[in-house]
Design a protein around this motif. Structure first.
Motif, PDB file in Angstrom:
ATOM      1  N   GLY A   1     -50.584 -68.727  19.347  1.00 57.57           N
ATOM      2  CA  GLY A   1     -52.020 -68.992  19.320  1.00 57.57           C
ATOM      3  C   GLY A   1     -52.547 -69.413  20.673  1.00 57.57           C
ATOM      4  N   VAL A   2     -51.793 -70.254  21.360  1.00 58.94           N
ATOM      5  CA  VAL A   2     -52.186 -70.687  22.708  1.00 58.94           C
ATOM      6  C   VAL A   2     -52.243 -69.480  23.640  1.00 58.94           C
ATOM      7  CG1 VAL A   2     -51.412 -72.002  24.721  1.00 58.94           C
ATOM      8  CG2 VAL A   2     -51.389 -73.052  22.466  1.00 58.94           C
TER       9      VAL A   2
ATOM     10  N   ALA B   1     -57.731 -64.502  25.749  1.00 61.47           N
ATOM     11  CA  ALA B   1     -59.151 -64.307  25.449  1.00 61.47           C
ATOM     12  C   ALA B   1     -60.037 -64.904  26.542  1.00 61.47           C
ATOM     13  CB  ALA B   1     -59.490 -64.933  24.103  1.00 61.47           C
ATOM     14  N   ARG B   2     -59.536 -65.937  27.220  1.00 64.43           N
ATOM     15  CA  ARG B   2     -60.301 -66.545  28.320  1.00 64.43           C
ATOM     16  C   ARG B   2     -60.007 -65.884  29.651  1.00 64.43           C
ATOM     17  NH1 ARG B   2     -58.413 -71.473  25.889  1.00 64.43           N
ATOM     18  NH2 ARG B   2     -56.853 -71.575  27.524  1.00 64.43           N
TER      19      ARG B   2
ATOM     20  N   ARG C   1     -55.347 -67.430  22.865  1.00 61.87           N
ATOM     21  CA  ARG C   1     -56.582 -68.050  23.370  1.00 61.87           C
ATOM     22  C   ARG C   1     -56.659 -67.953  24.885  1.00 61.87           C
ATOM     23  NH1 ARG C   1     -55.119 -71.525  19.253  1.00 61.87           N
ATOM     24  NH2 ARG C   1     -54.179 -73.035  20.671  1.00 61.87           N
ATOM     25  N   ARG C   2     -55.538 -68.095  25.561  1.00 63.69           N
ATOM     26  CA  ARG C   2     -55.534 -67.977  27.025  1.00 63.69           C
ATOM     27  C   ARG C   2     -55.891 -66.555  27.437  1.00 63.69           C
ATOM     28  NH1 ARG C   2     -50.411 -70.103  29.134  1.00 63.69           N
ATOM     29  NH2 ARG C   2     -51.465 -72.079  28.885  1.00 63.69           N
TER      30      ARG C   2
END
Length: 63
Positions: free
Chosen positions: A28-29, A35-36, A32-33
């Motif tokens: 998940g991390v 996606a950024r 999210r990374r």
């Protein structure tokens, strides 16, 4: 089954669940990374300044 064997099975199951949760959190991390765009956003900045902190970090990285 003896009490000792049952304890080993129970603690083994707890360990397996913990490892699976850890792997899912790391995935998940990473998602999210990605996606950024690989940027790191400090959580303390988000708490203090809201979503503007993420915008400021993105603008700073582009300069």
């Amino acid at each position: 089954m003896s009490k000792e064997a049952m304890a080993i099975v129970v603690f083994g199951a707890i360990l397996c669940v913990a490892l699976v949760m850890f792997v899912l959190e790391r995935r998940g991390v990473a998602a999210r990374r990605a996606a950024r765009g690989g940027r790191e956003v400090d959580v303390s900045d988000l708490i203090a300044f809201g979503s503007a902190a993420g915008d400021a970090n993105r603008n700073r990285a582009e300069d």
